[in-house]
Write a protein that holds these residues in place. Structure first.
Motif, short mmCIF file in Angstrom:
data_model
loop_
_atom_site.label_atom_id
_atom_site.label_comp_id
_atom_site.label_asym_id
_atom_site.label_seq_id
_atom_site.Cartn_x
_atom_site.Cartn_y
_atom_site.Cartn_z
N PHE A 151 0.82 -1.21 0.00
CA PHE A 151 0.00 0.00 0.00
C PHE A 151 0.86 1.26 0.00
CE2 PHE A 151 -3.81 -2.36 1.54
CZ PHE A 151 -4.63 -1.96 0.52
N ARG A 152 1.88 1.23 0.85
CA ARG A 152 2.73 2.42 1.00
C ARG A 152 3.41 2.78 -0.31
NH1 ARG A 152 5.13 0.81 5.82
NH2 ARG A 152 7.15 0.48 4.89
N LEU A 153 3.83 1.77 -1.06
CA LEU A 153 4.60 2.04 -2.28
C LEU A 153 3.71 2.25 -3.50
CD1 LEU A 153 7.45 -0.64 -1.99
CD2 LEU A 153 7.58 1.79 -1.41
N SER A 154 2.41 1.93 -3.37
CA SER A 154 1.57 1.94 -4.57
C SER A 154 1.19 3.35 -5.02
CB SER A 154 0.32 1.10 -4.35
OG SER A 154 -0.50 1.73 -3.40
N GLU A 155 0.97 3.46 -6.30
CA GLU A 155 0.52 4.72 -6.90
C GLU A 155 -0.67 4.42 -7.78
OE1 GLU A 155 3.54 6.38 -9.36
OE2 GLU A 155 4.70 7.10 -7.64
N GLU A 156 -1.61 5.37 -7.86
CA GLU A 156 -2.76 5.13 -8.71
C GLU A 156 -2.40 5.45 -10.16
OE1 GLU A 156 -6.36 6.83 -7.21
OE2 GLU A 156 -7.49 5.98 -8.89
N GLN A 157 -2.60 4.48 -11.03
CA GLN A 157 -2.33 4.70 -12.47
C GLN A 157 -3.53 4.21 -13.24
OE1 GLN A 157 1.34 2.85 -13.73
NE2 GLN A 157 2.56 4.05 -12.29
N THR A 158 -4.22 5.11 -13.89
CA THR A 158 -5.45 4.82 -14.64
C THR A 158 -6.37 3.85 -13.88
OG1 THR A 158 -4.35 3.07 -15.93
CG2 THR A 158 -4.39 5.27 -16.92
N GLY A 159 -6.75 4.30 -12.68
CA GLY A 159 -7.74 3.55 -11.90
C GLY A 159 -7.23 2.32 -11.18
N GLN A 160 -5.95 1.96 -11.39
CA GLN A 160 -5.41 0.78 -10.72
C GLN A 160 -4.26 1.16 -9.80
OE1 GLN A 160 -4.43 -2.11 -13.81
NE2 GLN A 160 -5.84 -3.48 -12.73
N TYR A 161 -4.07 0.37 -8.76
CA TYR A 161 -2.93 0.63 -7.87
C TYR A 161 -1.74 -0.21 -8.32
CZ TYR A 161 -6.09 3.12 -4.85
OH TYR A 161 -6.98 4.03 -4.35
N VAL A 162 -0.67 0.50 -8.67
CA VAL A 162 0.51 -0.16 -9.21
C VAL A 162 1.72 0.20 -8.34
CG1 VAL A 162 2.00 -0.30 -11.26
CG2 VAL A 162 -0.44 -0.01 -11.53
N ILE A 163 2.64 -0.75 -8.16
CA ILE A 163 3.91 -0.43 -7.47
C ILE A 163 4.88 0.02 -8.56
CG2 ILE A 163 5.65 -1.27 -5.82
CD1 ILE A 163 2.64 -1.81 -4.94
N PRO A 164 5.28 1.30 -8.57
CA PRO A 164 6.06 1.81 -9.70
C PRO A 164 7.48 1.24 -9.81
CG PRO A 164 5.81 3.51 -8.01
CD PRO A 164 5.00 2.34 -7.57
N LEU A 165 7.99 0.68 -8.71
CA LEU A 165 9.35 0.12 -8.75
C LEU A 165 9.28 -1.38 -8.99
CD1 LEU A 165 10.80 1.65 -5.49
CD2 LEU A 165 11.63 2.14 -7.78
N LYS A 166 10.27 -1.91 -9.72
CA LYS A 166 10.36 -3.36 -9.82
C LYS A 166 11.25 -3.84 -8.68
CE LYS A 166 9.39 -3.90 -14.65
NZ LYS A 166 9.83 -4.30 -15.97
#
Ligand code: CMP
Length: 218
Positions: A151-166
């Protein structure tokens, strides 16, 4: 420079003056910026990329936080008598930083009390988060720590929560004070339950409600 929250209230001339004092450096992914306990004389401001702040002991590592574009760090060694780094810093990605030397940083704080107050607020926010991390380590299971981290690392991207880092399982383990094996088990369990989806190391939260339950009910 104008985009940096730290400098947003400065005039054009002041920005130009600071620009002349900053040095820009570029680092490859996985480069060390400084080590814990080393003497430090510079403040770092991230222009792009990501930096992990961590402590190491006997081959184990705990990641205290991850900073991104527009965050700054390294201010602690610049205040007071203790000029040593409280943690190590290294890049998680190709990263560009602005570097400001101690004398210039301290001069700026004297001239601009607004910036001083901003720094104090950021420090307090970081202390709140550190308290959360202490409580999390003391009271919660590895399962809930991994869920909270997502949750802490996630960002909203087009309606979905994505972790931007691999992130590797090893890195996630270091951020949640557990082992790589436990992380692998927790993530594959979450994936089997349809809570997250992992494609080429990119994690997407597919069932945020269920992940919330993992984060707080355990
Ligand atoms: P300094 O001690 O100079 O070097 C390490 C830097 O990491 C420190 O300054 C802060 O900027 C940052 N830092 C250290 N501990 C934490 C923490 N718990 N949370 C967020 N940032 C931290």
């Amino acid at each position: 420079l104008r985009k940096l929250p730290l400098f947003e209230q400065l005039s054009e001339e002041e920005i130009a003056e600071i620009a002349s004092l900053l040095v820009i450096k570029e680092y490859d992914k996985g480069s060390n910026l400084f080590w814990e306990k080393e003497e430090g004389n510079e403040l770092y401001i991230i222009q792009s990329g990501a930096v992990k702040i961590y402590r190491q002991e006997e081959g184990r590592e705990i990641i205290l936080t991850v900073f991104h574009a527009h965050d700054y760090f390294g201010e602690m060694a610049l205040f007071g008598d203790q000029s040593v780094r409280s943690a190590s810093a290294s890049t998680l990605d190709k990263t560009k930083v602005f570097i400001l030397r101690r004398v210039h940083f301290l001069e700026l704080l004297q001239k601009k009390p607004d910036i001083f107050i901003k720094i104090l607020n950021t420090t307090l926010e970081r202390l709140r988060k550190a308290n959360e991390l202490i409580a999390d380590l003391a009271f919660n299971s590895a399962n809930s720590r991994v869920a909270r981290l997502l949750f802490r690392l996630s960002e909203e991207q087009t309606g979905q929560y994505v972790i931007p880092l691999k992130l590797t399982h090893h890195q996630i383990a270091d951020m949640t004070a557990t082992t790589r094996e436990t992380v692998t088990k927790i993530l594959s369990d979450m994936q089997n339950r349809g809570i997250i989806q992992i494609i080429r190391k990119q994690i997407t939260i597919t069932d945020p409600e269920e992940l919330k339950a993992c984060a707080s009910l355990e």
